[in-house]
Design a protein around this motif. Structure first.
Motif, short mmCIF file in Angstrom:
data_model
loop_
_atom_site.label_atom_id
_atom_site.label_comp_id
_atom_site.label_asym_id
_atom_site.label_seq_id
_atom_site.Cartn_x
_atom_site.Cartn_y
_atom_site.Cartn_z
N GLY A 194 0.81 -1.26 -0.14
CA GLY A 194 -0.03 0.05 0.08
C GLY A 194 0.91 1.22 -0.25
N THR A 195 2.18 1.20 0.06
CA THR A 195 3.06 2.40 0.11
C THR A 195 3.68 2.53 -1.24
OG1 THR A 195 3.48 2.16 2.50
CG2 THR A 195 4.88 3.53 1.31
N PRO A 196 3.16 3.74 -1.97
CA PRO A 196 4.01 4.17 -3.18
C PRO A 196 5.52 4.35 -3.07
CG PRO A 196 1.94 5.10 -3.04
CD PRO A 196 1.98 4.47 -1.61
N MET A 197 6.30 3.47 -3.75
CA MET A 197 7.67 3.81 -3.50
C MET A 197 8.75 3.40 -4.34
SD MET A 197 9.69 2.19 -0.19
CE MET A 197 9.98 0.61 -0.82
N PRO A 198 9.25 4.20 -5.26
CA PRO A 198 10.12 3.98 -6.44
C PRO A 198 11.61 3.31 -5.84
CG PRO A 198 10.25 6.22 -6.23
CD PRO A 198 9.04 5.75 -4.98
N THR A 199 11.97 2.23 -6.23
CA THR A 199 13.08 1.70 -5.63
C THR A 199 14.60 2.16 -6.20
OG1 THR A 199 12.90 -0.04 -7.08
CG2 THR A 199 11.91 -0.58 -4.98
N ILE A 200 14.25 3.09 -7.26
CA ILE A 200 15.78 3.65 -7.71
C ILE A 200 15.98 5.00 -7.21
CG2 ILE A 200 15.57 1.90 -9.77
CD1 ILE A 200 14.55 4.42 -11.28
N VAL A 201 14.96 5.43 -6.41
CA VAL A 201 15.12 6.83 -5.91
C VAL A 201 15.41 6.97 -4.69
CG1 VAL A 201 14.06 9.40 -6.07
CG2 VAL A 201 13.44 7.49 -7.93
N VAL A 202 16.63 7.04 -4.27
CA VAL A 202 16.92 7.03 -2.77
C VAL A 202 16.32 8.35 -1.70
CG1 VAL A 202 18.78 7.39 -1.16
CG2 VAL A 202 19.03 5.76 -2.92
N THR A 203 16.31 9.50 -2.64
CA THR A 203 15.83 10.66 -2.10
C THR A 203 14.35 10.64 -1.70
OG1 THR A 203 17.55 12.02 -3.33
CG2 THR A 203 15.66 13.45 -2.32
N THR A 204 13.90 10.30 -2.58
CA THR A 204 12.34 10.08 -2.41
C THR A 204 11.93 8.98 -1.38
OG1 THR A 204 11.50 10.50 -4.72
CG2 THR A 204 9.90 9.33 -3.39
N ASN A 205 12.46 8.08 -1.28
CA ASN A 205 12.29 7.16 -0.18
C ASN A 205 12.64 7.77 1.41
OD1 ASN A 205 11.36 5.22 -1.79
ND2 ASN A 205 13.06 4.29 -2.21
N LEU A 206 13.86 8.42 1.40
CA LEU A 206 14.13 9.04 2.69
C LEU A 206 13.10 9.89 3.10
CD1 LEU A 206 18.08 9.68 2.41
CD2 LEU A 206 17.04 7.80 3.72
N LEU A 207 12.55 10.74 2.18
CA LEU A 207 11.53 11.64 2.39
C LEU A 207 10.21 10.83 2.94
CD1 LEU A 207 11.80 14.23 -0.43
CD2 LEU A 207 12.26 14.53 2.21
N LYS A 208 9.93 9.87 2.16
CA LYS A 208 8.72 9.06 2.59
C LYS A 208 8.98 8.46 3.89
CE LYS A 208 6.69 7.40 -1.88
NZ LYS A 208 5.40 8.13 -1.44
N ALA A 209 9.99 7.79 4.19
CA ALA A 209 10.07 7.42 5.64
C ALA A 209 10.15 8.59 6.86
CB ALA A 209 11.69 6.77 5.87
N ALA A 210 10.54 9.87 6.60
CA ALA A 210 10.41 10.80 7.38
C ALA A 210 9.04 11.33 7.25
CB ALA A 210 11.27 12.08 6.74
N SER A 211 8.20 11.08 6.41
CA SER A 211 6.80 11.44 6.56
C SER A 211 6.16 10.49 7.19
CB SER A 211 6.13 11.35 5.16
OG SER A 211 4.87 11.75 4.99
N GLY A 212 6.35 9.21 7.04
CA GLY A 212 5.80 8.12 7.77
C GLY A 212 6.04 8.31 9.42
N ILE A 213 7.18 8.78 9.79
CA ILE A 213 7.73 9.01 11.30
C ILE A 213 6.69 10.29 11.70
CG2 ILE A 213 9.53 9.58 12.73
CD1 ILE A 213 11.35 8.04 11.03
N ALA A 214 6.81 11.41 10.88
CA ALA A 214 5.97 12.28 11.43
C ALA A 214 4.57 12.04 11.45
CB ALA A 214 5.92 13.52 10.10
N GLU A 215 3.75 11.23 10.65
CA GLU A 215 2.48 10.72 10.77
C GLU A 215 2.37 10.11 12.04
OE1 GLU A 215 0.81 9.02 7.27
OE2 GLU A 215 1.51 10.29 5.76
N TRP A 216 3.13 8.94 12.26
CA TRP A 216 3.25 8.08 13.30
C TRP A 216 3.10 9.10 14.60
CZ3 TRP A 216 6.75 7.40 17.57
CH2 TRP A 216 6.15 6.10 18.22
N MET A 217 4.12 10.21 14.66
CA MET A 217 4.25 11.01 15.89
C MET A 217 3.00 11.70 16.01
SD MET A 217 8.19 12.17 15.34
CE MET A 217 8.17 13.17 16.98
N ALA A 218 2.36 12.29 15.00
CA ALA A 218 0.99 13.19 14.81
C ALA A 218 0.00 12.32 15.33
CB ALA A 218 0.96 13.86 13.69
N SER A 219 -0.06 10.99 14.97
CA SER A 219 -1.09 10.00 15.55
C SER A 219 -1.17 9.84 16.90
CB SER A 219 -1.13 8.87 14.91
OG SER A 219 0.09 7.86 15.07
N TRP A 220 -0.35 10.02 17.60
CA TRP A 220 -0.17 10.17 19.19
C TRP A 220 -0.46 11.38 19.69
CZ3 TRP A 220 0.04 5.90 21.92
CH2 TRP A 220 0.30 4.43 21.37
#
Length: 227
Positions: A133-159
């Protein structure tokens, strides 16, 4: 979004293989093609613009060629995914890997890899770009670092804002970080292989791609793939 999601464990093994392949091929292309990335089109575009401004048109036009090959291969791969099956994309990647090995030891090494390697990573980027369910291009490192950061922010905000912010999908943090780690491992493997002067640098990933093809084909047959 489909009513089901692939288990994170299945997505993780796919991300691991694809990240390794992307990092490995990108690193080899950088060395063999004289500073040209097979998958890093952001870097190629930046380099191309700088070369044109500095008057180095010959090298700049090479980068135009790489961008064109990548873009055309992505279009054809997208058609193949939409009309047939994502698993066929992995089959094409495997064929391209074998072709890269065939030209690697020949007089056509530079131009053969120039044509094959960007096409290979374009096919990879367009074939499988969603994991549990997570859109994620495996050849683009920058995008994936941003996605991980966004996921962490969402997790923190949900608490912090309970009931207002939804919890992120399972794997939305882990999978992008795994992709980054796998890409780095692929780059390191390529560097080690070059240092050891390996004779068949493009053949070792083939068994992993064959397994990946079988893995995707199996879930597609069961109607469980969401790519």
């Amino acid at each position: 979004m489909p009513s089901f999601l692939l288990p994170v464990s299945i997505s993780a093994r796919r991300v691991l293989i694809l990240g390794l392949v992307a990092g490995y091929v990108d690193a080899l292309s950088f060395v063999d093609l004289g500073g040209i990335f097979a998958g890093g089109m952001t870097g190629n575009t930046t380099h191309m613009g700088a070369l044109f401004i500095s008057g180095n048109w010959q090298h700049g036009l090479l980068l135009v060629g790489v961008l064109g090959i990548f873009f055309l291969a992505a279009i054809l791969s997208g058609l193949m995914r939409l009309l047939w099956s994502p698993a066929y994309g992995v089959m094409v990647m495997t064929i391209f890997m074998v072709l890269a090995q065939a030209v690697h030891g020949s007089s056509l090494r530079y131009w053969g890899e120039f044509l094959v390697l960007p096409a290979l990573l374009a096919v990879q980027g367009e074939t499988i770009a969603k994991f549990s369910g997570t859109p994620m291009p495996t050849i683009v490192v920058t995008t994936n670092l941003l996605k991980a950061a966004s996921g962490i922010a969402e997790w923190m905000a949900s608490w912090i804002a309970v009931g207002r912010i939804a919890r992120p999908l399972a794997g939305s943090i882990f999978l992008p970080l795994l992709s980054w780690v796998a890409f780095l491992a692929g780059v390191m493997a390529a560097t080690m292989g070059l240092a050891l002067h390996g004779s068949f640098p493009f053949l070792w990933p083939v068994p992993f791609l064959v397994f990946l093809y079988w893995d995707i084909w199996k879930t597609e047959r069961a109607g469980l793939d969401d790519n």
